[in-house]
Scaffold this motif. Structure first.
Motif, PDB file in Angstrom:
ATOM      1  N   LEU A  52      13.604   5.178   6.326  1.00 40.08           N
ATOM      2  CA  LEU A  52      12.286   4.545   6.305  1.00 40.08           C
ATOM      3  C   LEU A  52      11.648   4.626   4.920  1.00 40.08           C
ATOM      4  O   LEU A  52      11.112   3.634   4.429  1.00 40.08           O
ATOM      5  CB  LEU A  52      11.359   5.183   7.345  1.00 40.08           C
ATOM      6  CG  LEU A  52       9.954   4.581   7.398  1.00 40.08           C
ATOM      7  CD1 LEU A  52      10.003   3.111   7.823  1.00 40.08           C
ATOM      8  CD2 LEU A  52       9.067   5.386   8.320  1.00 40.08           C
ATOM      9  N   ALA A  55      13.591   2.093   2.733  1.00 39.84           N
ATOM     10  CA  ALA A  55      13.340   0.698   3.109  1.00 39.84           C
ATOM     11  C   ALA A  55      11.930   0.285   2.693  1.00 39.84           C
ATOM     12  O   ALA A  55      11.731  -0.786   2.114  1.00 39.84           O
ATOM     13  CB  ALA A  55      13.538   0.502   4.607  1.00 39.84           C
ATOM     14  N   ALA A  56      10.958   1.146   2.974  1.00 40.60           N
ATOM     15  CA  ALA A  56       9.567   0.830   2.631  1.00 40.60           C
ATOM     16  C   ALA A  56       9.386   0.722   1.125  1.00 40.60           C
ATOM     17  O   ALA A  56       8.784  -0.241   0.633  1.00 40.60           O
ATOM     18  CB  ALA A  56       8.642   1.905   3.215  1.00 40.60           C
ATOM     19  N   THR A  64      12.136  -1.832   7.645  1.00 45.20           N
ATOM     20  CA  THR A  64      11.026  -0.910   7.894  1.00 45.20           C
ATOM     21  C   THR A  64      10.562  -1.045   9.337  1.00 45.20           C
ATOM     22  O   THR A  64      10.391  -0.048  10.050  1.00 45.20           O
ATOM     23  CB  THR A  64       9.866  -1.174   6.919  1.00 45.20           C
ATOM     24  OG1 THR A  64      10.345  -1.031   5.574  1.00 45.20           O
ATOM     25  CG2 THR A  64       8.713  -0.228   7.159  1.00 45.20           C
ATOM     26  N   PRO A  74       6.575   7.854  10.298  1.00 49.58           N
ATOM     27  CA  PRO A  74       6.036   7.310   9.052  1.00 49.58           C
ATOM     28  C   PRO A  74       5.417   8.379   8.150  1.00 49.58           C
ATOM     29  O   PRO A  74       5.032   8.077   7.023  1.00 49.58           O
ATOM     30  CB  PRO A  74       4.978   6.313   9.531  1.00 49.58           C
ATOM     31  CG  PRO A  74       4.545   6.836  10.856  1.00 49.58           C
ATOM     32  CD  PRO A  74       5.779   7.463  11.462  1.00 49.58           C
ATOM     33  N   ALA A  84       6.537   7.513   2.934  1.00 50.49           N
ATOM     34  CA  ALA A  84       6.840   6.085   2.788  1.00 50.49           C
ATOM     35  C   ALA A  84       5.619   5.344   2.236  1.00 50.49           C
ATOM     36  O   ALA A  84       5.745   4.486   1.363  1.00 50.49           O
ATOM     37  CB  ALA A  84       7.277   5.494   4.127  1.00 50.49           C
ATOM     38  N   VAL A  88       5.151   2.917  -1.133  1.00 52.44           N
ATOM     39  CA  VAL A  88       4.658   1.550  -0.953  1.00 52.44           C
ATOM     40  C   VAL A  88       3.408   1.322  -1.797  1.00 52.44           C
ATOM     41  O   VAL A  88       3.248   0.270  -2.415  1.00 52.44           O
ATOM     42  CB  VAL A  88       4.377   1.300   0.545  1.00 52.44           C
ATOM     43  CG1 VAL A  88       3.599   0.040   0.768  1.00 52.44           C
ATOM     44  CG2 VAL A  88       5.688   1.259   1.314  1.00 52.44           C
ATOM     45  N   VAL A  96       4.149  -4.122   3.861  1.00 49.66           N
ATOM     46  CA  VAL A  96       4.829  -2.918   4.345  1.00 49.66           C
ATOM     47  C   VAL A  96       3.794  -1.823   4.598  1.00 49.66           C
ATOM     48  O   VAL A  96       3.871  -1.095   5.595  1.00 49.66           O
ATOM     49  CB  VAL A  96       5.922  -2.452   3.366  1.00 49.66           C
ATOM     50  CG1 VAL A  96       6.575  -1.166   3.841  1.00 49.66           C
ATOM     51  CG2 VAL A  96       6.976  -3.543   3.181  1.00 49.66           C
ATOM     52  N   LEU A 100       3.188   0.185   8.082  1.00 47.74           N
ATOM     53  CA  LEU A 100       3.228   1.650   8.162  1.00 47.74           C
ATOM     54  C   LEU A 100       1.935   2.211   8.757  1.00 47.74           C
ATOM     55  O   LEU A 100       1.970   3.085   9.638  1.00 47.74           O
ATOM     56  CB  LEU A 100       3.476   2.260   6.781  1.00 47.74           C
ATOM     57  CG  LEU A 100       4.872   2.086   6.210  1.00 47.74           C
ATOM     58  CD1 LEU A 100       4.880   2.447   4.729  1.00 47.74           C
ATOM     59  CD2 LEU A 100       5.890   2.913   6.985  1.00 47.74           C
TER      60      LEU A 100
END
Length: 171
Positions: A52, A55-56, A64, A74, A84, A88, A96, A100
């Motif tokens: 996560l 990906a984020a 995500t 998260p 994450a 971001v 994103v 989240l």
């Protein structure tokens, strides 16, 4: 001469690395295969990265979303204490961040240096992210380990204009 590993004899670290790489690349099919085979959704590598977080950070919205749907936390922190949402905020991936936060990401989790997602957004001039985080209730009064507030960081990085129309937070 190097020996080849027999097929199917990957270490848990190698499997975790492949899982996290699938997240980095946004390969949702591969992520689903890993998860369906029993991969722990919040498995961490040696740096504390999870699928996560990666990906984020890379702005991969579908991966995500999939990881969150499959139960990824998260609020997991990497070895430096970043979440994450921290990554971001640093990168400026607003969609994103919205995902989240809607999945329960806490706004004010600080890294080991005391830096929050709002601080990262300010440091890197992510004006839309700053507005979003403040609008969601991020605390502009927190201080990092050096005692710096969000406004101090904004001034240091030439970003105090981010607070001109918002009303500057108290120091």
């Amino acid at each position: 001469m190097t020996e080849m590993m027999p097929a199917g004899s990957f270490s848990s670290e190698q499997i975790t690395a492949l899982f996290i790489d699938a997240a980095r690349l946004g390969d949702t099919d591969m992520l689903m295969q890993f998860l369906d085979a029993g991969m722990e959704v919040d498995a961490q590598d040696s740096r504390g990265y999870t699928a996560l977080i990666v990906a984020a950070y890379n702005g991969v919205l579908p991966a995500t979303g999939l990881l969150l749907e499959r139960g990824a936390d998260p609020n997991m922190q990497d070895a430096k204490g970043a979440t994450a949402l921290s990554g971001v905020a640093f990168k400026g991936h607003l969609a994103v961040a919205e995902l989240l936060v809607s999945a329960g990401a806490k706004l004010d989790i600080a890294s080991h240096l005391g830096r929050t997602p709002l601080m990262f957004a300010v440091m890197f001039g992510r004006q839309d992210m700053v507005r979003f985080l403040l609008g969601q209730g991020a605390d502009p009064h927190q201080r990092d380990v050096e005692g710096l507030s969000v406004l101090d960081i904004a001034e240091t990085h030439g970003q105090s204009h981010l607070f001109a129309s918002e009303g500057a937070p108290n120091r």
